[in-house]
Motif scaffolding. Structure first.
Motif, PDB file in Angstrom:
ATOM      1  N   ASP A 383       0.818  -1.211   0.000  1.00 53.06           N
ATOM      2  CA  ASP A 383       0.000   0.000   0.000  1.00 53.06           C
ATOM      3  C   ASP A 383       0.852   1.261   0.000  1.00 53.06           C
ATOM      4  OD1 ASP A 383      -2.561  -1.449   2.124  1.00 53.06           O
ATOM      5  OD2 ASP A 383      -2.286  -1.501  -0.040  1.00 53.06           O
ATOM      6  N   LEU A 384       2.009   1.200   0.660  1.00 56.36           N
ATOM      7  CA  LEU A 384       2.852   2.375   0.765  1.00 56.36           C
ATOM      8  C   LEU A 384       3.833   2.488  -0.390  1.00 56.36           C
ATOM      9  CD1 LEU A 384       3.624   2.254   4.606  1.00 56.36           C
ATOM     10  CD2 LEU A 384       2.004   3.747   3.422  1.00 56.36           C
ATOM     11  N   ALA A 385       3.876   1.483  -1.222  1.00 53.51           N
ATOM     12  CA  ALA A 385       4.826   1.493  -2.322  1.00 53.51           C
ATOM     13  C   ALA A 385       4.455   2.566  -3.335  1.00 53.51           C
ATOM     14  CB  ALA A 385       4.848   0.124  -3.006  1.00 53.51           C
ATOM     15  N   SER A 386       5.455   3.133  -3.970  1.00 56.90           N
ATOM     16  CA  SER A 386       5.212   4.079  -5.058  1.00 56.90           C
ATOM     17  C   SER A 386       4.588   3.306  -6.207  1.00 56.90           C
ATOM     18  CB  SER A 386       6.536   4.713  -5.488  1.00 56.90           C
ATOM     19  OG  SER A 386       6.327   5.560  -6.589  1.00 56.90           O
ATOM     20  N   PHE A 387       3.401   3.704  -6.596  1.00 61.64           N
ATOM     21  CA  PHE A 387       2.626   2.978  -7.599  1.00 61.64           C
ATOM     22  C   PHE A 387       2.132   3.966  -8.642  1.00 61.64           C
ATOM     23  CE2 PHE A 387      -0.094  -0.428  -9.067  1.00 61.64           C
ATOM     24  CZ  PHE A 387      -1.180   0.232  -9.610  1.00 61.64           C
ATOM     25  N   SER A 388       2.304   3.629  -9.913  1.00 64.73           N
ATOM     26  CA  SER A 388       1.830   4.543 -10.958  1.00 64.73           C
ATOM     27  C   SER A 388       1.320   3.762 -12.148  1.00 64.73           C
ATOM     28  CB  SER A 388       2.961   5.481 -11.398  1.00 64.73           C
ATOM     29  OG  SER A 388       4.043   4.751 -11.958  1.00 64.73           O
ATOM     30  N   LYS A 401       3.887   0.732 -13.002  1.00 61.59           N
ATOM     31  CA  LYS A 401       5.164   0.686 -12.299  1.00 61.59           C
ATOM     32  C   LYS A 401       4.929   0.571 -10.796  1.00 61.59           C
ATOM     33  CE  LYS A 401       8.068   3.412 -15.472  1.00 61.59           C
ATOM     34  NZ  LYS A 401       8.941   4.612 -15.558  1.00 61.59           N
ATOM     35  N   THR A 402       5.747  -0.249 -10.156  1.00 59.79           N
ATOM     36  CA  THR A 402       5.805  -0.282  -8.698  1.00 59.79           C
ATOM     37  C   THR A 402       7.252  -0.041  -8.298  1.00 59.79           C
ATOM     38  OG1 THR A 402       6.230  -2.645  -8.590  1.00 59.79           O
ATOM     39  CG2 THR A 402       3.928  -1.967  -8.581  1.00 59.79           C
ATOM     40  N   LYS A 403       7.495   0.350  -7.065  1.00 64.99           N
ATOM     41  CA  LYS A 403       8.847   0.626  -6.614  1.00 64.99           C
ATOM     42  C   LYS A 403       9.452  -0.617  -5.972  1.00 64.99           C
ATOM     43  CE  LYS A 403      11.592   3.740  -3.737  1.00 64.99           C
ATOM     44  NZ  LYS A 403      11.552   4.876  -2.776  1.00 64.99           N
ATOM     45  N   ASP A 404      10.331  -1.245  -6.731  1.00 61.50           N
ATOM     46  CA  ASP A 404      11.110  -2.383  -6.224  1.00 61.50           C
ATOM     47  C   ASP A 404      10.259  -3.569  -5.788  1.00 61.50           C
ATOM     48  OD1 ASP A 404      13.400  -0.871  -6.594  1.00 61.50           O
ATOM     49  OD2 ASP A 404      13.240   0.012  -4.583  1.00 61.50           O
ATOM     50  N   ILE A 405       9.034  -3.668  -6.279  1.00 64.00           N
ATOM     51  CA  ILE A 405       8.193  -4.821  -5.960  1.00 64.00           C
ATOM     52  C   ILE A 405       7.813  -5.512  -7.263  1.00 64.00           C
ATOM     53  CG2 ILE A 405       6.051  -5.641  -4.914  1.00 64.00           C
ATOM     54  CD1 ILE A 405       6.118  -3.293  -3.057  1.00 64.00           C
ATOM     55  N   LYS A 427       8.336  -8.525 -12.961  1.00 64.61           N
ATOM     56  CA  LYS A 427       9.239  -7.389 -12.791  1.00 64.61           C
ATOM     57  C   LYS A 427       8.433  -6.211 -12.278  1.00 64.61           C
ATOM     58  CE  LYS A 427       8.823  -6.471 -17.757  1.00 64.61           C
ATOM     59  NZ  LYS A 427       9.587  -6.297 -19.028  1.00 64.61           N
ATOM     60  N   ALA A 428       9.110  -5.073 -12.006  1.00 62.53           N
ATOM     61  CA  ALA A 428       8.460  -3.923 -11.380  1.00 62.53           C
ATOM     62  C   ALA A 428       7.821  -2.973 -12.377  1.00 62.53           C
ATOM     63  CB  ALA A 428       9.466  -3.161 -10.518  1.00 62.53           C
ATOM     64  N   GLU A 429       7.973  -3.231 -13.662  1.00 62.72           N
ATOM     65  CA  GLU A 429       7.349  -2.400 -14.692  1.00 62.72           C
ATOM     66  C   GLU A 429       6.778  -3.283 -15.779  1.00 62.72           C
ATOM     67  OE1 GLU A 429       9.737   0.770 -16.197  1.00 62.72           O
ATOM     68  OE2 GLU A 429       8.523   1.052 -18.006  1.00 62.72           O
ATOM     69  N   ALA A 430       5.571  -2.952 -16.237  1.00 63.86           N
ATOM     70  CA  ALA A 430       4.923  -3.782 -17.249  1.00 63.86           C
ATOM     71  C   ALA A 430       4.028  -2.932 -18.134  1.00 63.86           C
ATOM     72  CB  ALA A 430       4.104  -4.894 -16.592  1.00 63.86           C
ATOM     73  N   THR A 431       3.748  -3.437 -19.309  1.00 62.75           N
ATOM     74  CA  THR A 431       2.827  -2.789 -20.241  1.00 62.75           C
ATOM     75  C   THR A 431       1.603  -3.661 -20.419  1.00 62.75           C
ATOM     76  OG1 THR A 431       4.613  -1.679 -21.443  1.00 62.75           O
ATOM     77  CG2 THR A 431       2.511  -1.932 -22.592  1.00 62.75           C
ATOM     78  N   ILE A 432       0.431  -3.065 -20.222  1.00 69.78           N
ATOM     79  CA  ILE A 432      -0.832  -3.760 -20.476  1.00 69.78           C
ATOM     80  C   ILE A 432      -1.299  -3.357 -21.868  1.00 69.78           C
ATOM     81  CG2 ILE A 432      -3.195  -4.148 -19.698  1.00 69.78           C
ATOM     82  CD1 ILE A 432      -2.342  -3.177 -16.932  1.00 69.78           C
ATOM     83  N   ASP A 433      -1.277  -4.296 -22.780  1.00 70.03           N
ATOM     84  CA  ASP A 433      -1.659  -4.014 -24.160  1.00 70.03           C
ATOM     85  C   ASP A 433      -3.177  -4.091 -24.288  1.00 70.03           C
ATOM     86  OD1 ASP A 433      -0.928  -5.582 -27.414  1.00 70.03           O
ATOM     87  OD2 ASP A 433      -1.942  -3.712 -26.866  1.00 70.03           O
ATOM     88  N   THR A 448       1.361  -8.839  -6.500  1.00 71.02           N
ATOM     89  CA  THR A 448       2.805  -8.789  -6.288  1.00 71.02           C
ATOM     90  C   THR A 448       3.191  -9.862  -5.283  1.00 71.02           C
ATOM     91  OG1 THR A 448       2.851  -7.295  -4.378  1.00 71.02           O
ATOM     92  CG2 THR A 448       2.588  -6.278  -6.554  1.00 71.02           C
ATOM     93  N   GLU A 449       4.450  -9.896  -4.960  1.00 76.73           N
ATOM     94  CA  GLU A 449       4.925 -10.884  -3.994  1.00 76.73           C
ATOM     95  C   GLU A 449       4.454 -10.577  -2.579  1.00 76.73           C
ATOM     96  OE1 GLU A 449       9.052 -10.298  -5.047  1.00 76.73           O
ATOM     97  OE2 GLU A 449       9.139 -12.323  -5.865  1.00 76.73           O
TER      98      GLU A 449
END
Length: 460
Positions: A383-388, A401-405, A427-433, A448-449
């Motif tokens: 919940d506290l992770a940087s999420f965009s 994107k998530t921060k290190d998760i 991985k911590a970054e992904a593209t949803i097509d 996430t984990e």
């Protein structure tokens, strides 16, 4: 291995066939003690023992239970295939203190079976008995004709019987060893790596290419409350106690292998796998079935199936989930497919058995087989992770994107709750097509984990 007498050798020669040892129980002998006992409840008991009456060699002890199923028995895997195309006769060493008849079968792993009866006179001595698969018993083929790799022993039969309905049970103990018959010369189906093979019965000059397993592990399931999951196989949750390879279509339907350091199930060459829970489980409040499936890249999926079936207490209700190239989700080759589909288990208050049927022999792997209530546990870390997520709205795709998760899976649902796409970024970054999605509102569940989060997606 016990020696045959001169008289027995003469008799076998006069029958016009040679016998090779296909399954023995002594250390160092070809063969081994490998298979599953069946018969429900008070089933047959089979022990590997040292029998002083055979020069100290190891033999299989069969202890039948008259209170169990009349068809109780055991599946055995022949370590060398038996070729019964020219002759249908085999031999087995048997010792019994009482006169008995029992039933034996051969099978080829695809459903083809033949059966024969074996009778011992009960004089408590070892005898090498011959039997021939040339009569239709228990509804099996009238005559064996082919190469077989499986062997079944049923503890009960009756002289002259053709069906188990004609058989009665008694308390009996008998011993077997040295199952022999004409060995197949085909090294590509003998269950070992030999010749120029690059794997077991594959590669080299064999017609079958060796399986190409996934190189990455299946997606990690989200954190869920223990009471919200019934896990049949997954490292993420505690599995219910079961006979995971119950021998419904012969023993050895699956094998556990390591994929990227993660235990994973490889579906082998039988037409089905049976899973029998030790005790019935109330699944009536569970609403989703999940499994992660990987099919070897390049596999032609035109007629391929991977079907999953729930069974209430034996003989009760059943519910089947069909998976092929025309279902939603559709089977795909070369990548992990996360299947998470709603199921109506409202009447399954005694869920006891689960079956898988597939014709993707040795070409499919699966992990994380469980049912759940579609709930997840969130964590402060997530919940506290940087999420965009951007852009949102979008005309074609979203970047998450998530921060290190590491994101283990992203599932996208339409407003009716139907899953329209699923990816496993790892991985911590992904593209949803979303280029193939219609304009409208969607929901993405990002796992996430450490937890899971749902967000709205808008496709222009």
């Amino acid at each position: 291995m016990k020696k045959f007498t001169l008289l027995l050798s003469f008799l076998i020669a006069s029958f016009g066939f040679s016998q090779d040892l296909l399954l023995g129980f002594e250390d160092g002998e070809s063969g081994g003690f490998d298979g599953g006992v069946f018969g429900n409840g008070n089933a047959l008991q089979v022990n590997l023992i040292t029998d002083a009456g055979t020069n100290g060699t190891k033999v299989a002890e069969f202890i039948a239970n008259s209170a169990g199923e009349i068809w109780q028995g055991i599946n055995l895997n022949l370590t060398t295939d038996v070729d019964l195309t020219s002759t249908q006769t085999m031999t087995i060493d048997v010792k019994s203190a009482t006169a008995i008849t029992f039933l034996v079968k051969v099978n080829d792993g695809t459903g083809a079976e033949a059966a024969a009866a074996v009778t011992h006179n009960g004089d408590n001595t070892w005898q090498t008995l011959s039997f021939t698969f040339n009569t239709s018993l228990d509804g099996k083929a009238a005559m064996a004709n082919g190469v077989y790799n499986g062997f079944v022993i049923h503890a009960y039969w009756a002289p002259g019987a053709t069906a188990f309905a004609e058989v009665s049970a008694d308390e009996r103990t008998f011993y077997v060893d040295n199952i022999s018959g004409p060995a197949s010369s085909d090294t590509c189906s003998n269950g070992i790596q030999d010749g120029d093979e690059t794997g077991v019965d594959c590669g080299g000059s064999c017609p079958n290419a060796c399986p190409s397993p996934p190189t990455i592990a299946a997606p990690t399931p989200p954190a869920r409350a223990a009471t919200d999951v019934i896990s049949l196989y997954s490292d993420a949750y505690t599995d219910v106690a079961s006979n995971f390879d119950a021998g419904w279509c012969s023993a050895g339907s699956v094998a556990e292998v390591m994929i990227d350091g993660n235990p994973t199930i490889q579906y082998l060459n039988n037409p089905c796998q049976g899973i029998v829970l030790d005790a019935g489980v109330d699944a009536s409040t569970f609403t989703y079935l999940h499994v992660d499936i990987y099919i070897q890249g390049g596999t032609d999926l035109t007629s391929s199936v991977f079907n999953l079936k729930f069974v209430q207490q034996p003989g009760g209700a059943a519910l089947e989930v069909l998976l092929n190239i025309a279902t939603s989700p559709a089977l795909v080759a070369g990548s992990w497919l996360s299947v998470d589909v709603p199921v109506d288990l409202s009447t399954f208050d005694g869920f006891k058995e689960f079956g898988i049927t597939s014709n993707l022999n040795s070409l499919v792997w699966y992990d994380n087989l469980y049912v759940h209530k579609n709930t997840t546990l969130s964590t402060d870390k997530f919940d506290l992770a940087s999420f965009s997520l951007y852009p949102n709205p979008t005309q074609d795709s979203w970047t998450v994107k998530t921060k290190d998760i590491k994101m283990t899976s992203i599932q996208v649902f339409d407003v009716m709750g139907k899953e329209v796409l699923s990816i496993a970024p790892l991985k911590a970054e992904a593209t949803i097509d979303g280029s193939r999605l219609k304009s409208g509102l969607y929901f993405a569940q990002i796992s996430t984990e450490t937890g899971a989060k749902s967000i709205k997606l808008i496709k222009q």
